[in-house]
Scaffold this active site. Structure first.
Site, PDB file in Angstrom:
ATOM      1  CG  ASP A  63      -1.942   0.939   1.152  1.00  0.00           C
ATOM      2  OD1 ASP A  63      -2.289   1.801   0.198  1.00  0.00           O
ATOM      3  OD2 ASP A  63      -2.673   1.301   2.122  1.00  0.00           O
TER       4      ASP A  63
ATOM      5  CD  GLU B 177      -4.886   6.922   0.286  1.00  0.00           C
ATOM      6  OE1 GLU B 177      -6.429   6.418   0.080  1.00  0.00           O
ATOM      7  OE2 GLU B 177      -4.224   6.201   0.771  1.00  0.00           O
ATOM      8  CD  GLU B 178      -2.517   5.105   3.363  1.00  0.00           C
ATOM      9  OE1 GLU B 178      -3.319   5.040   4.163  1.00  0.00           O
ATOM     10  OE2 GLU B 178      -2.114   4.256   2.630  1.00  0.00           O
TER      11      GLU B 178
END
Ligand SMILES: *[C@@H]1O[C@H](CO)[C@@H](O)[C@H](O)[C@H]1NC(C)=O
Ligand SMILES: *[C@@H]1O[C@H](CO)[C@@H](O)[C@H](O)[C@H]1NC(C)=O
Ligand SMILES: *[C@@H]1O[C@H](CO)[C@@H](O)[C@H](O)[C@H]1NC(C)=O
Length: 370
Positions: free
Chosen positions: A122, A156-157
Site C-alpha cells: 500500500d 492519501e493516507e
C-alpha cells in the site's frame, strides 16, 4: 559410501526446492528490474508530509527514461505530486496511485517470494507495477504520446490533499482513470462512503438515591444508540449493507452518581444514497432534550467499472482517493497487487508474483481502455 549414496537424493531435491524459493521472478525492461525499482521506492521513507525524496527519485527515474515529469508542490516544500507523460500533458488514460505510506517506516526485506516492508503493498507495489506497465507499453509501441499519463499523489493516507490539489490545479482531464491500490489483482466494484457522528448529552448530576434531582445522560444516550443500532439500513445490490460501528462511548463518573455527561462516536460505512442516510440519522437525533450532535458526511460510495474480460472482481471496504478526482471519467478502474488485509500492519507485504502479474494487469487495462 552407502550412507552418502542414500543421502544424495534428498540433498538434490532440497537444492532444487531451495533455489526455486530464493530466486523470485522479476519483470525486466532492458536493464531495468521491477524488483529493484520497487525496492528503491520502499526504502525511501515517505510518510506525509515528507514525500519529497520519493518524488525526486521518481522524477529522476522517469526523466532518465525519456519522460516529461512535473513535480507539483502540495501544502509545503516537502510534499510533491508527480505527473509524468511522453510529451502531451493531456492524455486519454491516467494510471494513478499514491506515494505516501502510513507510519512507522518499516525497512524492505525479501524472503523467498514475499517482500515485506512499509508500502510494499500500500501502494508502492501499485506504483512500481504501473510504471513498468507504462514503460513496457511505450517500448513495444502499443501506446504513444497522448495516450497515457502517470499521476502519483501524496497525502492519501492522511486527508487526500495530494489528489485534491491534483484535481484543482493540474489543469488536465482524462477519459479513463486506473487507480492503484491493493485489490488482490481483482477489479474493485466499488467502495463504501462514510459518515461520522459525534453525539453529546449534557444532563445534570445528582445523588443516585435521588434520581429525580438529576438528569441522567446515560438514560438519554443509551436509547438513542439502541435505536441507531436496531435500524435497518439500506443494502446496495453492488456494495452490500450500510454498516454502523459504535466505536467509542464515555459516560459518567461513578456508580452512585447520576451521570451528567455522555459522549459517543459512531461511524457509518455507507453503501447506498448517503444523503438519504444522513436524513434518517438526523431525524432520529433532532429535537432530543439535552442532546446535541455533529455529523460529518464524507465521500459518497463509489461505484466503479469492473466488467473487463479476464478479471475477477472484489467489493472493498476501504476508502481511496477516487472520489477526490472530479474528472467526468467515462470509466474508473481500481486494481493492484497485494491485499488490504496486511496493509498498515507490521507485517505488510506483497508477493513477488502479484507484483509481476500486476504489470500485465495494468497493461491489459490500459489497452482495453484505448
Ligand atoms: C493551473 O491553473 C491554475 C490557475 O490558472 C494555476 O494557478 C496553476 O499553476 C496551473 N497549474 C499548472 C500545473 O499549470
Ligand atoms: C438520494 O436521496 C436524496 C434525499 O432523499 C434524494 O434527493 C436524491 O435524489 C437521492 N439520490 C439518488 C441518486 O437516488
Ligand atoms: C454540543 O454543544 C456544545 C456546546 O455548544 C459544544 O461545545 C459541543 O462541541 C457540541 N458537541 C457536539 C458533539 O457537537
Amino acid at each position: 559410501m552407502r550412507l552418502s549414496g542414500i543421502l544424495l537424493i534428498p540433498l538434490v531435491l532440497c537444492q532444487v526446492v531451495f533455489q526455486d524459493s530464493v530466486q523470485p521472478r522479476d519483470y525486466t525492461i532492458g536493464d531495468d528490474s521491477l524488483l529493484a525499482f520497487h525496492k528503491n521506492l520502499v526504502q525511501i521513507s515517505s510518510i506525509h508530509p515528507n514525500e519529497y525524496e520519493v518524488a525526486k527519485y521518481l522524477e529522476e527515474f522517469l526523466t532518465a527514461r525519456g519522460l516529461v515529469v512535473e513535480l507539483q508542490p502540495v501544502a509545503d516544500l516537502h510534499s510533491y505530486n508527480v505527473y509524468s507523460y511522453v510529451k502531451s500533458r493531456d492524455n486519454k488514460v491516467v494510471l494513478t496511485s499514491h506515494i505516501d505510506t502510513v507510519p512507522p517506516f518499516i525497512d524492505y526485506r525479501i524472503d523467498g517470494g514475499r517482500i515485506y516492508g512499509r508500502g510494499t503493498c500500500d501502494a508502492k507495489g501499485s506504483v512500481a507495477a504501473q510504471v513498468f506497465a507504462y514503460l513496457s507499453l511505450l517500448e513495444s509501441g502499443q501506446i504513444k504520446d497522448g495516450d497515457v499519463a502517470l499521476l502519483f499523489v501524496v497525502g492519501e493516507e492522511v486527508d487526500g490533499i495530494g489528489m485534491k490539489v491534483a484535481d484543482l490545479q493540474l489543469n488536465t482531464t482524462w477519459d479513463i482513470g486506473i487507480f492503484g491500490e491493493p485489490t488482490e489483482l481483482k477489479l474493485g466494484v466499488g467502495h463504501k462512503g462514510g459518515i461520522s457522528l459525534n453525539i453529546e448529552v449534557n444532563g445534570l448530576a445528582s445523588h443516585s438515591g435521588y434520581p429525580e434531582l438529576g438528569i441522567s445522560a446515560s438514560e438519554i444516550l443509551i436509547p438513542v444508540l439502541n435505536d441507531l443500532m436496531n435500524t435497518k439500513y439500506p443494502v446496495n445490490e453492488l456494495l452490500g449493507p450500510t454498516t454502523l460501528n459504535v466505536g467509542k462511548i464515555s459516560v459518567g463518573v461513578a456508580m452512585n452518581v447520576i451521570p451528567a455527561h455522555a459522549e459517543a462516536q459512531l461511524y457509518y460505512r455507507v453503501s447506498d444514497n448517503i444523503t438519504e442516510l444522513q436524513e434518517v440519522v438526523e431525524n432520529k437525533l433532532r429535537g432530543i432534550d439535552h442532546l446535541n450532535y455533529t455529523i460529518d458526511v464524507g465521500a459518497p460510495p463509489q461505484y466503479l467499472d469492473y466488467d473487463v474480460p479476464g478479471f475477477d472482481s472484489v467489493i472493498l471496504a476501504y476508502n481511496t482517493d477516487i472520489p477526490r478526482l472530479h474528472k467526468n471519467f467515462k470509466k474508473r478502474y481500481l486494481y493492484g497487487p497485494g491485499t488490504i488485509r496486511v496493509a498498515h500492519g507490521d507485517n505488510e507485504y506483497v508477493d513477488v508474483s502479484d507484483l509481476v502479474d500486476a504489470v500485465d494487469g495494468y497493461s491489459k487495462l490500459v489497452l482495453y481502455s484505448l
